[in-house]
Design a protein around this motif. Structure first.
Motif, short mmCIF file in Angstrom:
data_model
loop_
_atom_site.label_atom_id
_atom_site.label_comp_id
_atom_site.label_asym_id
_atom_site.label_seq_id
_atom_site.Cartn_x
_atom_site.Cartn_y
_atom_site.Cartn_z
N SER A 275 0.82 -1.22 0.00
CA SER A 275 0.00 0.00 0.00
C SER A 275 0.85 1.27 0.00
N SER A 276 2.16 1.12 0.04
CA SER A 276 3.06 2.27 0.04
C SER A 276 3.17 2.87 -1.37
N PRO A 277 3.10 4.19 -1.46
CA PRO A 277 3.25 4.83 -2.77
C PRO A 277 4.72 5.02 -3.20
N ALA A 278 5.65 4.60 -2.35
CA ALA A 278 7.08 4.83 -2.62
C ALA A 278 7.55 4.06 -3.85
N ALA A 279 7.96 4.78 -4.86
CA ALA A 279 8.41 4.18 -6.12
C ALA A 279 9.69 3.36 -5.94
N GLU A 280 10.52 3.76 -4.99
CA GLU A 280 11.79 3.05 -4.79
C GLU A 280 11.60 1.65 -4.21
N LEU A 281 10.41 1.34 -3.73
CA LEU A 281 10.13 0.01 -3.18
C LEU A 281 9.64 -0.98 -4.23
N LYS A 282 9.23 -0.48 -5.39
CA LYS A 282 8.60 -1.34 -6.40
C LYS A 282 9.45 -2.54 -6.77
N GLU A 283 10.68 -2.31 -7.13
CA GLU A 283 11.53 -3.40 -7.60
C GLU A 283 11.73 -4.46 -6.51
N ALA A 284 12.00 -4.00 -5.29
CA ALA A 284 12.21 -4.94 -4.19
C ALA A 284 10.94 -5.71 -3.86
N LEU A 285 9.80 -5.02 -3.84
CA LEU A 285 8.55 -5.71 -3.50
C LEU A 285 8.15 -6.74 -4.55
N VAL A 286 8.35 -6.42 -5.80
CA VAL A 286 8.03 -7.38 -6.85
C VAL A 286 8.91 -8.62 -6.71
N PHE A 287 10.18 -8.41 -6.45
CA PHE A 287 11.11 -9.52 -6.27
C PHE A 287 10.72 -10.37 -5.05
N ILE B 134 -3.77 -5.81 -7.13
CA ILE B 134 -3.90 -4.55 -7.85
C ILE B 134 -2.53 -3.87 -7.99
N TYR B 135 -1.68 -4.03 -7.00
CA TYR B 135 -0.32 -3.48 -7.05
C TYR B 135 0.41 -4.00 -8.28
N PHE B 136 0.31 -5.29 -8.53
CA PHE B 136 1.01 -5.91 -9.64
C PHE B 136 0.34 -5.58 -10.99
N LEU B 137 -0.97 -5.42 -10.98
CA LEU B 137 -1.66 -4.98 -12.20
C LEU B 137 -1.24 -3.55 -12.57
N ASN B 138 -1.07 -2.71 -11.56
CA ASN B 138 -0.62 -1.33 -11.82
C ASN B 138 0.78 -1.30 -12.39
N ILE B 139 1.64 -2.18 -11.93
CA ILE B 139 3.00 -2.24 -12.47
C ILE B 139 2.96 -2.66 -13.94
N LEU B 140 2.09 -3.60 -14.27
CA LEU B 140 1.97 -4.03 -15.66
C LEU B 140 1.47 -2.92 -16.57
N SER B 141 0.62 -2.08 -16.05
CA SER B 141 0.04 -1.02 -16.90
C SER B 141 0.88 0.26 -16.93
N ALA B 142 1.90 0.35 -16.10
CA ALA B 142 2.74 1.55 -16.06
C ALA B 142 3.73 1.57 -17.22
N ASP B 143 3.95 2.74 -17.78
CA ASP B 143 4.88 2.89 -18.90
C ASP B 143 6.33 3.04 -18.45
N HIS C 203 11.79 -6.14 -16.88
CA HIS C 203 12.01 -7.26 -15.95
C HIS C 203 11.07 -7.17 -14.75
N GLN C 204 10.72 -5.97 -14.31
CA GLN C 204 9.75 -5.82 -13.23
C GLN C 204 8.36 -6.20 -13.70
N GLN C 205 8.05 -5.83 -14.93
CA GLN C 205 6.75 -6.21 -15.47
C GLN C 205 6.65 -7.72 -15.63
N ALA C 206 7.74 -8.35 -16.05
CA ALA C 206 7.74 -9.81 -16.20
C ALA C 206 7.56 -10.49 -14.85
N LEU C 207 8.25 -10.01 -13.82
CA LEU C 207 8.07 -10.60 -12.49
C LEU C 207 6.66 -10.34 -11.96
N SER C 208 6.10 -9.17 -12.25
CA SER C 208 4.72 -8.88 -11.84
C SER C 208 3.75 -9.83 -12.51
N LEU C 209 4.00 -10.11 -13.76
CA LEU C 209 3.16 -11.06 -14.48
C LEU C 209 3.29 -12.46 -13.88
#
Length: 92
Positions: free
Chosen positions: A26-38, A61-70, A75-81
């Protein structure tokens, strides 16, 4: 640490990491995205039972948002998928 194998993931889960990484979604911090997906990719690879809690808390929803982000690397989108595929696999 989680990259050391399933035993490491099991150890992390046994000490109670799950509620904390669930809350971090639920954190909006962009710097956490890569670590959280991993982290979630590792957790769900080892323990599929986490999918129910993840969906209940709308974590998918967090992972769906990563997939839809430009602006997210492929590699983050692939892990989200991969995370989403584990979430929907045999979901009851």
């Amino acid at each position: 640490f989680l990259d050391m194998g399933s035993w490491a993931v099991n150890q992390a889960l046994s000490v109670g990491i799950f509620p904390y990484v669930l809350k971090l979604l639920s954190s909006p911090a962009a710097e956490l995205k890569e670590a959280l997906v991993f982290i979630w990719a590792k957790i769900l690879t080892v323990d599929h039972s986490c999918q129910t809690d993840l969906v209940r808390d709308k974590g998918h929803i967090y992972f769906l948002n990563i997939l839809s982000a430009d602006d997210v690397p492929e590699h983050q989108q692939a892990l989200s998928l991969a995370v989403l595929s584990v979430i929907v696999y045999d979901y009851a």
